[in-house]
Motif scaffolding. Structure first.
Motif, PDB file in Angstrom:
ATOM      1  N   THR A 362       3.544   2.575   1.045  1.00 13.50           N
ATOM      2  CA  THR A 362       2.078   2.668   1.058  1.00 13.50           C
ATOM      3  C   THR A 362       1.629   4.099   0.838  1.00 13.50           C
ATOM      4  OG1 THR A 362       1.979   0.799   2.598  1.00 13.50           O
ATOM      5  CG2 THR A 362       0.012   2.169   2.412  1.00 13.50           C
ATOM      6  N   ALA A 363       2.299   5.023   1.506  1.00 13.21           N
ATOM      7  CA  ALA A 363       1.939   6.433   1.346  1.00 13.21           C
ATOM      8  C   ALA A 363       2.188   6.889  -0.086  1.00 13.21           C
ATOM      9  CB  ALA A 363       2.738   7.289   2.329  1.00 13.21           C
ATOM     10  N   ALA A 364       3.294   6.452  -0.682  1.00 17.44           N
ATOM     11  CA  ALA A 364       3.610   6.840  -2.054  1.00 17.44           C
ATOM     12  C   ALA A 364       2.531   6.364  -3.022  1.00 17.44           C
ATOM     13  CB  ALA A 364       4.963   6.265  -2.459  1.00 17.44           C
ATOM     14  N   THR A 365       2.070   5.134  -2.838  1.00 16.58           N
ATOM     15  CA  THR A 365       1.028   4.589  -3.708  1.00 16.58           C
ATOM     16  C   THR A 365      -0.252   5.392  -3.601  1.00 16.58           C
ATOM     17  OG1 THR A 365       1.978   2.366  -3.477  1.00 16.58           O
ATOM     18  CG2 THR A 365      -0.305   2.519  -4.237  1.00 16.58           C
ATOM     19  N   ARG A 366      -0.634   5.739  -2.375  1.00 16.43           N
ATOM     20  CA  ARG A 366      -1.881   6.485  -2.181  1.00 16.43           C
ATOM     21  C   ARG A 366      -1.775   7.918  -2.689  1.00 16.43           C
ATOM     22  NH1 ARG A 366      -2.900   4.170   3.933  1.00 16.43           N
ATOM     23  NH2 ARG A 366      -3.942   2.226   3.328  1.00 16.43           N
ATOM     24  N   LEU A 367      -0.634   8.535  -2.464  1.00 14.68           N
ATOM     25  CA  LEU A 367      -0.453   9.904  -2.952  1.00 14.68           C
ATOM     26  C   LEU A 367      -0.465   9.943  -4.478  1.00 14.68           C
ATOM     27  CD1 LEU A 367       2.357  11.066  -0.490  1.00 14.68           C
ATOM     28  CD2 LEU A 367       0.005  11.917  -0.530  1.00 14.68           C
ATOM     29  N   ALA A 368       0.213   8.981  -5.100  1.00 16.54           N
ATOM     30  CA  ALA A 368       0.230   8.936  -6.559  1.00 16.54           C
ATOM     31  C   ALA A 368      -1.161   8.669  -7.116  1.00 16.54           C
ATOM     32  CB  ALA A 368       1.208   7.855  -7.033  1.00 16.54           C
ATOM     33  N   ARG A 369      -1.908   7.798  -6.465  1.00 10.47           N
ATOM     34  CA  ARG A 369      -3.269   7.515  -6.936  1.00 10.47           C
ATOM     35  C   ARG A 369      -4.148   8.755  -6.791  1.00 10.47           C
ATOM     36  NH1 ARG A 369      -6.260   3.032  -8.756  1.00 10.47           N
ATOM     37  NH2 ARG A 369      -8.168   4.011  -9.527  1.00 10.47           N
ATOM     38  N   ALA A 370      -3.911   9.530  -5.732  1.00 17.31           N
ATOM     39  CA  ALA A 370      -4.672  10.765  -5.566  1.00 17.31           C
ATOM     40  C   ALA A 370      -4.384  11.746  -6.692  1.00 17.31           C
ATOM     41  CB  ALA A 370      -4.335  11.401  -4.209  1.00 17.31           C
ATOM     42  N   VAL A 371      -3.122  11.829  -7.115  1.00 17.76           N
ATOM     43  CA  VAL A 371      -2.776  12.705  -8.240  1.00 17.76           C
ATOM     44  C   VAL A 371      -3.503  12.255  -9.500  1.00 17.76           C
ATOM     45  CG1 VAL A 371      -0.894  13.469  -9.733  1.00 17.76           C
ATOM     46  CG2 VAL A 371      -0.537  13.339  -7.261  1.00 17.76           C
ATOM     47  N   PHE A 375      -6.290  14.922 -10.271  1.00 16.02           N
ATOM     48  CA  PHE A 375      -5.679  15.884 -11.186  1.00 16.02           C
ATOM     49  C   PHE A 375      -5.705  15.391 -12.628  1.00 16.02           C
ATOM     50  CE2 PHE A 375      -1.771  17.265 -13.447  1.00 16.02           C
ATOM     51  CZ  PHE A 375      -2.172  18.568 -13.691  1.00 16.02           C
ATOM     52  N   PHE A 376      -5.098  14.241 -12.866  1.00 21.89           N
ATOM     53  CA  PHE A 376      -5.025  13.751 -14.250  1.00 21.89           C
ATOM     54  C   PHE A 376      -6.409  13.542 -14.866  1.00 21.89           C
ATOM     55  CE2 PHE A 376      -0.593  11.970 -13.303  1.00 21.89           C
ATOM     56  CZ  PHE A 376       0.024  12.972 -14.026  1.00 21.89           C
ATOM     57  N   VAL A 377      -7.256  12.793 -14.162  1.00 26.95           N
ATOM     58  CA  VAL A 377      -8.557  12.434 -14.746  1.00 26.95           C
ATOM     59  C   VAL A 377      -9.494  13.637 -14.873  1.00 26.95           C
ATOM     60  CG1 VAL A 377     -10.633  11.042 -14.444  1.00 26.95           C
ATOM     61  CG2 VAL A 377      -8.379  10.021 -14.062  1.00 26.95           C
ATOM     62  N   PRO A 378      -9.736  14.408 -13.799  1.00 23.73           N
ATOM     63  CA  PRO A 378     -10.712  15.504 -13.952  1.00 23.73           C
ATOM     64  C   PRO A 378     -10.165  16.746 -14.635  1.00 23.73           C
ATOM     65  CG  PRO A 378      -9.920  15.429 -11.690  1.00 23.73           C
ATOM     66  CD  PRO A 378      -9.278  14.274 -12.407  1.00 23.73           C
ATOM     67  N   VAL A 379      -8.869  16.969 -14.611  1.00 25.21           N
ATOM     68  CA  VAL A 379      -8.304  18.224 -15.123  1.00 25.21           C
ATOM     69  C   VAL A 379      -7.638  18.038 -16.481  1.00 25.21           C
ATOM     70  CG1 VAL A 379      -6.690  20.115 -14.654  1.00 25.21           C
ATOM     71  CG2 VAL A 379      -7.988  19.082 -12.773  1.00 25.21           C
ATOM     72  N   LEU A 412       4.941   7.614 -11.746  1.00 22.15           N
ATOM     73  CA  LEU A 412       5.061   7.210 -13.145  1.00 22.15           C
ATOM     74  C   LEU A 412       4.055   6.115 -13.476  1.00 22.15           C
ATOM     75  CD1 LEU A 412       6.469   7.201 -15.898  1.00 22.15           C
ATOM     76  CD2 LEU A 412       8.156   5.617 -14.947  1.00 22.15           C
ATOM     77  N   GLN A 413       3.908   5.162 -12.579  1.00 21.28           N
ATOM     78  CA  GLN A 413       2.969   4.070 -12.840  1.00 21.28           C
ATOM     79  C   GLN A 413       1.543   4.582 -12.963  1.00 21.28           C
ATOM     80  OE1 GLN A 413       3.294   0.046 -10.957  1.00 21.28           O
ATOM     81  NE2 GLN A 413       1.407   0.655  -9.932  1.00 21.28           N
ATOM     82  N   GLU A 414       1.146   5.477 -12.063  1.00 20.54           N
ATOM     83  CA  GLU A 414      -0.219   6.012 -12.126  1.00 20.54           C
ATOM     84  C   GLU A 414      -0.405   6.877 -13.372  1.00 20.54           C
ATOM     85  OE1 GLU A 414      -2.754   5.194 -10.409  1.00 20.54           O
ATOM     86  OE2 GLU A 414      -1.682   3.928  -8.993  1.00 20.54           O
ATOM     87  N   PHE A 418      -3.107   6.043 -16.254  1.00 17.24           N
ATOM     88  CA  PHE A 418      -4.036   7.081 -16.714  1.00 17.24           C
ATOM     89  C   PHE A 418      -4.035   7.166 -18.237  1.00 17.24           C
ATOM     90  CE2 PHE A 418      -3.716  11.601 -18.156  1.00 17.24           C
ATOM     91  CZ  PHE A 418      -5.067  11.882 -18.193  1.00 17.24           C
ATOM     92  N   LEU A 419      -2.861   7.086 -18.839  1.00 11.21           N
ATOM     93  CA  LEU A 419      -2.750   7.250 -20.291  1.00 11.21           C
ATOM     94  C   LEU A 419      -3.138   6.001 -21.062  1.00 11.21           C
ATOM     95  CD1 LEU A 419       0.660   9.148 -20.491  1.00 11.21           C
ATOM     96  CD2 LEU A 419      -1.609  10.109 -20.840  1.00 11.21           C
ATOM     97  N   LEU A 420      -2.712   4.837 -20.583  1.00  8.56           N
ATOM     98  CA  LEU A 420      -2.829   3.605 -21.362  1.00  8.56           C
ATOM     99  C   LEU A 420      -3.808   2.598 -20.789  1.00  8.56           C
ATOM    100  CD1 LEU A 420       0.982   2.988 -22.086  1.00  8.56           C
ATOM    101  CD2 LEU A 420      -0.648   4.335 -23.421  1.00  8.56           C
ATOM    102  N   GLY A 421      -4.278   2.809 -19.564  1.00  5.16           N
ATOM    103  CA  GLY A 421      -5.082   1.790 -18.913  1.00  5.16           C
ATOM    104  C   GLY A 421      -4.198   0.747 -18.258  1.00  5.16           C
TER     105      GLY A 421
END
Length: 753
Positions: A362-371, A375-379, A412-414, A418-421
């Motif tokens: 659960t923590a991994a999913t939330r941390l990856a979604r935060a990245v 990071f990915f989307v706004p930066v 990797l999934q997130e 981000f790249l492909l939808g």
């Protein structure tokens, strides 16, 4: 000097004196410490000028000796004394007040050694985890404090203990309530307690009475001494409002100017993230600031990179493991501008990736979604969507390096989302407006700038090597699920329709009528095993007689595509078809290992169950690859190499529909559809018209091949170089496809009895 002499003299007296029972010896050393506070008049003298460090070390030695002399798990009288008289509470008070100066370091060291040396579980005791929790709050309060080293050692020791017994983390999830810890000015009151007549007994220092100044008053809801809480069963609900002070203190220490402290703090956070307790995972990601740390530093390091960097530098800079970043500024500056910033970014990315990889699910999913969200989307997305060619090239090269470095499944999934939808349904020609980044990246594969095209194609090639089913489903498989690229009408209706097709039959008819391919009889189209077959299975006898004939015809159809006058490999040693077989075998085996857990079908979906509602669309990704392949004779050599490299990776995948669409020359294509084979047929047709326009075509072709292999110097210029290089790439690509088809057939064919 006098204090050191006193300490040495005391050790000599203790060595010569008759040995006391361990408990009496333990009480003696503790009373020696308490008497200091009763008798001392100078609070400014450092603790190193006193005997306190020596007495604390002796107490630890006694506790260690006592445990060694007893059976495993049995608590001796010295440990009982320490717990019953709340000695740790008292030491916490003295450490918080730092009285005498340097006492906090001594207390931190005592706690660290006690938890590290004693094997029996101490943290479940309320008189241990309560003062430990309070001492945790003191860590990281002051940046670059003189006690930082002791603080991080203490915190990492606690983390290690929690790793051994994960349920104990529930003692460190503290309800957000007002606490009554004593202030440093309360030490005067503490000294009065030390002088009480029963010092060292049941009411020692007053810590035996709840609410006394030496205890510290915590919210009883935060620390329960009930058996349920002692056993870890009273975990806070995931929606409760709680503090995770252990995480907060480690986060504070990640801001230290001392790199060693930062690395140790990061290690502690990784240990905590890996704990399986749900309540801890929720608090870690929702209210502890860890997500902000990860994404904030990624952003800072990324924004520190130069706006323009050589993609080759980005690609070839040495792999960086977080925490092992050794460098010199002079060497970095001499290498290329921005190397230090790039290594810092990649090092922190490696930490984020490893943390998410080790974290509870659960923590991994939330941390990856935060990245992804912070990071990915706004930066990164604005950098990839910009119009500056230099900026696009640099940001795409960085993204390529990020994808190559990411190994954690959640991150990797997130990254892929981000790249492909997240779409996996059928793709339509106009279905790109709501996924602008995916559309832009695929479009960059056919950019006016060859450098951008090559870099973006490398990006997709890197994606295709990742163990993520969504990448293939999103890019290609969702367009092939219903096999609508095949002709479904009966032969009679198909012939009648072809005569009414305004004299413009589709590619499959061209192939059958082309004299170059007259030997490729369509009679064998329905006789290959398992997913290699593109048609309904035939009888066992038929497969037994014709199975190998089918694969040889398929292989030959690729090998015979390029006319003899356009072939040059047979004149150069080491460039034959067999050189591709070894690589194809290894790569296909690797892909099978990756795809095995995805439960792909072994045979194509029966045509009678396929949906006929929508016309076939090859998808934006395959469309751009086919378009590029169709221009192989007019494109730069490096572009052609990258296009064919991506297509060959797709052809290696063990999915029956993808195999059928890319590697079956005999497929009956539906009207208006094209396959990889039909695209190459068109290119060959164009080539045959152009060969006669180039004087001395074959000698020039051989010369260019030798130059590409480094066997011939570039002394004289050769005209039509782009065309000749394209022909060489085309020949080699056909040999590679033939090798892949051969390897896949034999891998799927049943072993002979």
């Amino acid at each position: 000097m006098f204090s050191k002499f006193t300490s040495i003299l005391q050790h000599a007296v203790e060595a010569l004196a008759p040995s006391l029972p361990l408990q009496e010896d333990f009480v003696y050393h503790w009373k020696a410490i308490t008497h200091y506070y009763i008798e001392a008049s100078d609070d400014k003298a450092p603790v190193t000028d006193t005997n306190i460090p020596s007495h604390l070390e002796q107490m630890l030695d006694i506790l260690t000796q006592e445990e060694g002399e007893r059976e495993s798990g049995e608590t001796g009288p010295c440990m009982e004394y320490l717990l019953h008289h709340k000695i740790l509470e008292t030491l916490y008070t003295l450490g918080k007040a730092d009285c005498p100066p340097g006492m906090r370091q001594q207390v931190l060291g005592f706690y660290t050694k006690l938890l590290g040396r004693i094997r029996q579980p101490l943290l479940p005791h309320i008189n241990v985890h309560r003062p430990v929790q309070k001492l945790i709050r003191l860590c990281g309060e002051v940046l670059a404090a003189p006690t930082e080293n002791e603080e991080i050692q203490f915190l990492c020791t606690v983390c290690a203990k929690l790793k051994q017994d994960p349920y104990l983390v529930n003692f460190f999830l503290e309800n957000k309530a007002k606490r009554g810890d004593i202030k440093g000015s309360d030490v005067e009151g503490l000294k009065e307690d030390l002088s009480s007549p029963d010092t060292g007994q049941q009411g020692h220092m007053g810590v035996g009475q709840e609410g006394h100044v030496g205890v510290g008053q915590d919210d009883p809801a935060a620390f329960s001494s009930s058996p349920a809480h002692e056993g870890g069963a009273s975990a806070l609900p995931s929606n409760s409002s709680s503090n995770y002070n252990l995480v907060s203190s480690l986060l504070n220490l990640t801001k230290s100017p001392d790199g060693r402290i930062v690395v140790k703090a990061c290690e502690g956070l990784m240990l905590l993230a890996s704990l399986p307790e749900d309540a801890a995972a929720h608090t870690l990601t929702e209210s502890a600031g860890l997500c902000d740390l990860l994404t904030g530093r990624l952003t800072t390091f990324y924004q520190a990179l130069p706006q323009s960097m050589d993609p080759l530098d980005i690609d070839t800079v040495e792999s960086v493991n977080w925490g092992l970043d050794v460098y010199t500024l002079k060497e970095d500056a001499a290498a290329f501008t921005g190397k230090r910033a790039l290594i810092s970014f990649l090092s922190w990315l490696d930490y984020c990736d490893q943390l998410i990889k080790e974290a509870q699910k659960t923590a991994a999913t939330r941390l990856a979604r935060a990245v992804r969200d912070h990071f990915f989307v706004p930066v990164m997305e604005p950098q990839l969507m910009q119009t500056s060619e230099v900026g696009i090239l640099t940001s795409t090269a960085l993204l390529n390096r990020i994808i190559r470095q990411v190994t954690s499944e959640a991150l990797l999934q997130e990254t892929v989302y981000f790249l492909l939808g997240e779409e996996v349904g059928p793709e339509a020609p106009a279905s790109v407006a709501h996924i602008p980044l995916r559309h832009r990246l695929i479009g960059h594969c056919d950019h006016l700038s060859d450098e951008i095209s090559i870099m973006t194609l490398r990006l997709f090639e890197q994606l295709l090597q990742k163990p993520c089913q969504h990448i293939l489903q999103n890019l290609v498989l969702r367009c092939l699920e219903e096999r609508s690229y095949t002709e479904r009408r009966p032969p009679d209706e198909r012939d009648e329709r072809e005569h009414m097709d305004n004299g413009q039959p589709h590619d499959a008819i061209d192939l059958e009528e082309d004299p170059l391919f007259s030997d490729l009889s369509p009679d064998t189209r329905h006789s290959s095993p398992d997913w290699f077959s593109c048609s309904p299975q035939q009888s066992v006898e038929h497969a037994k007689h014709d199975g190998k004939t089918e694969v040889h015809k398929i292989v030959n159809s690729f090998l015979c595509l390029v006319p003899d006058e356009a072939k040059s490999s047979y004149q150069v040693e080491g460039t034959g078809y067999d050189t591709y077989l070894r690589d194809a075998h290894r790569q296909f085996r690797d892909y099978c290992g990756i795809c095995q857990r995805w439960n792909w079908p072994s045979v194509p979906k029966p045509l009678e169950t396929c949906c006929l509602d929508h016309p076939f669309f090859e998808g934006h990704f395959l469309k751009v690859l086919f378009d590029r392949m169709g221009r192989v004779l007019d494109q730069p050599y490096d572009v052609n190499l990258q296009v064919t490299s991506v297509l060959s990776r797709l052809a290696l995948l063990p999915h029956p529909h993808l195999h059928e669409y890319l590697l079956d020359p005999y497929i009956n294509l539906a009207p208006g559809c094209r396959s990889l084979f039909s695209v190459i047929v068109r290119v060959v047709g164009d080539l045959m018209l152009r060969i006669h326009r180039v004087p001395d075509f074959t000698p020039k072709l051989l010369l260019v091949r030798k130059r590409l292999l480094g066997l011939e110097p570039e002394v004289l210029s050769v005209d039509h170089v782009t065309l000749l290089e394209g022909v060489i790439v085309l020949e080699e690509f056909c040999k590679e496809l033939a090798a892949i088809a051969f390897v896949k057939f034999h891998a799927s064919a049943p072993a002979s009895p």
